[in-house]
Design an enzyme around this catalytic site. Sequence first.
Site, PDB file in Angstrom:
ATOM      1  N   ASP A  52     -69.754   0.196  94.773  1.00  0.00           N
ATOM      2  CA  ASP A  52     -68.687   1.172  94.983  1.00  0.00           C
ATOM      3  C   ASP A  52     -67.693   0.646  95.998  1.00  0.00           C
ATOM      4  O   ASP A  52     -67.887  -0.404  96.588  1.00  0.00           O
ATOM      5  CB  ASP A  52     -69.279   2.472  95.534  1.00  0.00           C
ATOM      6  CG  ASP A  52     -69.990   3.255  94.452  1.00  0.00           C
ATOM      7  OD1 ASP A  52     -69.864   2.883  93.282  1.00  0.00           O
ATOM      8  OD2 ASP A  52     -70.674   4.232  94.801  1.00  0.00           O
ATOM      9  N   LYS A  74     -64.150   4.225  91.959  1.00  0.00           N
ATOM     10  CA  LYS A  74     -63.405   5.186  91.162  1.00  0.00           C
ATOM     11  C   LYS A  74     -62.332   5.909  91.955  1.00  0.00           C
ATOM     12  O   LYS A  74     -61.839   6.933  91.537  1.00  0.00           O
ATOM     13  CB  LYS A  74     -64.386   6.203  90.565  1.00  0.00           C
ATOM     14  CG  LYS A  74     -65.200   5.615  89.439  1.00  0.00           C
ATOM     15  CD  LYS A  74     -66.188   6.610  88.906  1.00  0.00           C
ATOM     16  CE  LYS A  74     -67.306   6.855  89.901  1.00  0.00           C
ATOM     17  NZ  LYS A  74     -68.400   7.647  89.367  1.00  0.00           N
ATOM     18  N   MET A 203     -67.584  15.679 100.967  1.00  0.00           N
ATOM     19  CA  MET A 203     -66.408  15.757 100.080  1.00  0.00           C
ATOM     20  C   MET A 203     -65.610  17.024 100.338  1.00  0.00           C
ATOM     21  O   MET A 203     -65.053  17.612  99.415  1.00  0.00           O
ATOM     22  CB  MET A 203     -66.846  15.710  98.601  1.00  0.00           C
ATOM     23  CG  MET A 203     -67.560  14.429  98.242  1.00  0.00           C
ATOM     24  SD  MET A 203     -68.356  14.480  96.624  1.00  0.00           S
ATOM     25  CE  MET A 203     -69.812  15.459  96.937  1.00  0.00           C
TER      26      MET A 203
HETATM   27  N1  SAH Z   1     -74.078   9.011  98.798  1.00  0.00           N
HETATM   28  C1  SAH Z   1     -73.235   9.224  99.958  1.00  0.00           C
HETATM   29  C2  SAH Z   1     -72.282  10.381  99.750  1.00  0.00           C
HETATM   30  C3  SAH Z   1     -71.268  10.151  98.677  1.00  0.00           C
HETATM   31  S1  SAH Z   1     -70.191  11.508  98.447  1.00  0.00           S
HETATM   32  C4  SAH Z   1     -74.113   9.450 101.181  1.00  0.00           C
HETATM   33  O1  SAH Z   1     -75.319   9.597 101.050  1.00  0.00           O
HETATM   34  O2  SAH Z   1     -73.583   9.442 102.283  1.00  0.00           O
HETATM   35  C5  SAH Z   1     -68.816  11.004  99.406  1.00  0.00           C
HETATM   36  C6  SAH Z   1     -68.662  11.899 100.603  1.00  0.00           C
HETATM   37  O3  SAH Z   1     -69.605  11.521 101.594  1.00  0.00           O
HETATM   38  C7  SAH Z   1     -67.335  11.777 101.284  1.00  0.00           C
HETATM   39  O4  SAH Z   1     -66.373  12.619 100.669  1.00  0.00           O
HETATM   40  C8  SAH Z   1     -67.657  12.239 102.675  1.00  0.00           C
HETATM   41  O5  SAH Z   1     -67.712  13.632 102.753  1.00  0.00           O
HETATM   42  C9  SAH Z   1     -69.043  11.716 102.847  1.00  0.00           C
HETATM   43  N2  SAH Z   1     -69.054  10.434 103.547  1.00  0.00           N
HETATM   44  C10 SAH Z   1     -69.446   9.245 103.066  1.00  0.00           C
HETATM   45  N3  SAH Z   1     -69.347   8.295 104.004  1.00  0.00           N
HETATM   46  C11 SAH Z   1     -68.871   8.909 105.094  1.00  0.00           C
HETATM   47  C12 SAH Z   1     -68.565   8.476 106.410  1.00  0.00           C
HETATM   48  N4  SAH Z   1     -68.719   7.204 106.752  1.00  0.00           N
HETATM   49  N5  SAH Z   1     -68.109   9.374 107.303  1.00  0.00           N
HETATM   50  C13 SAH Z   1     -67.944  10.666 106.959  1.00  0.00           C
HETATM   51  N6  SAH Z   1     -68.225  11.127 105.735  1.00  0.00           N
HETATM   52  C14 SAH Z   1     -68.683  10.264 104.819  1.00  0.00           C
END
Ligand code: SAH
Length: 529
Positions: A52, A74, A203
């Site tokens: 990703d 994406k 998100m």
């Molecule tokens: N699988 C990922 C989440 C993917 S969904 C996990 O476990 O963290 C994507 C969302 O995750 C983003 O919209 C945000 O809300 C959050 N996110 C992912 N990385 C982030 C980060 N470094 N800091 C803050 N929010 C994050």
Amino acid sequence: MWALNHRHVPGGNEVTARAGVVYLVGAGPGDPGLITARALELIASADAIFHDRLIPPGALDGARDDAELVYVGKAPGDVPGVGPHSGHSITGTSGSQGGINAMLIEAARSGKSVVRLKGGDPFVFGRGGEEGEALRAAGVEFEVVPGVTAGVAATAYAGIPVTHRDQASAVAFVTGHEDPAKDEGALDWETLARFPGTLVLYMGVRRLRENAAALVEAGRDPAEPAAAVERGTMAGQRTVVATLGTLAEEAEREGVGAPALIVVGPVVALREALAWLERRPLHGRRVVVTRARAQASGLAATLRGLGAEAVELPAIRIEPLTESGEVRRTVAAIGEYALICLTSPNGVRLLFEALGAAGLDARALGGTIVAAIGPGTAGALEEHGIVADVLPERFVAEALVEALADVDVEGKRVLVARAAEARDVLPDALRERGAGVDVIALYETVRETPDPEAVEAAQGADYVTFTSSSTVRNLTEALGDRFPRGARVLSIGPITSEAARAAGLEVAVEAERHDVDGLVEALLRDAST
Ligand code: SAH
């Protein structure tokens, strides 16, 4: 790590990604230090990696040179197949979930070991479940490697404990992606409003206003502490604290953008006591590292550990000359030298590469006195099982000459193995003492083409660090007008400072000790004033 064979991992385990298997792997929330050991091991051995956009910088550095790296991000505006990681083969993709599933299945069926690398944890809002289902339906074997999910990582880096004995006995991970106005949304805002604990919304930035309003309308207290954590665990992490009622406005005013998490609960107030990230000595400072990439990572890691945002903008690159006939002939007869002088870790690395190519190893130096110019060079020798016989106290050629005073070189054959453009102090001095001196050039330093992204990042730098005069010359010439004039120039020592002034730069700080630790000390001192 130069000698690292990518099929092996530090620690020496043979790994491990099995042919025909897909690994659904979490890459953690962004800080490269938060990738699991298992993830690195699989990245290092996979035939193909589908990744990703939101994976930590450098996450793919350990991939095999011949691994197929496929970017399947994406994000809007992304160009499929053109990932941020160059130097590997990168192929295109359809980018849709169905397309990704099909690619994973096809790659595994063709007998490859496949890593599917995702930000955070693959099963927490990562669609890893869907991919697993598709793989199972296709009869493809898979494994899951959990990752550190943003919900606990970004919050921890913000000084917000998601649970607390007195303040929150539960935590809910919630998607903030759904439209609260839609009837068919899976989220029950009334239930969430009553949830007895911390709410962590993934998100949720774009719909922050609607989500907060929906929670308040459903009965959650608008005065409850709430925070937005932007770019959690990454360079430039930012936390905005407000209340549930005011967070949307605050976040908008501050321009908070994705990726960000929304946290709602009394634990948010603990940040006041627990914030630690912002207290690190170089927090908020952007520092440009200009050393050759092979050496840059150590300095960059030290700076990052102190809280700085390190921008790697290497000015020079090492071009090996080990293929030359001169080097080959010299190495084949290496046992004939009474003394070998090495003047850099790169020299050591390349000498051993050349020895290896000739079917030799450290034993070829068994009867030879080995001299190193400094601790870095001696350390590189030690990695090959050789303890330097001679090591001066100051790390310049003149000092090595002095340190060699007790070594009888008269009438003996001496080898100086070094860079092409080095000074002749050492060979001249040894010749004067009656030695028959051969000098071989194991490498030359050439100008590195600046990476446009790094140049862009450097524009906002607070410091530019220089560790040699060649990095000064090459960087200033390569950047021209794009040299960040607003940054303070930090030099490792007088020769480097002189080169900087000659290039029209003002040297703000010069290290008292002329090595990398001295440079970091000088930076810390300057940053604290
Ligand atoms: N699988 C990922 C989440 C993917 S969904 C996990 O476990 O963290 C994507 C969302 O995750 C983003 O919209 C945000 O809300 C959050 N996110 C992912 N990385 C982030 C980060 N470094 N800091 C803050 N929010 C994050």
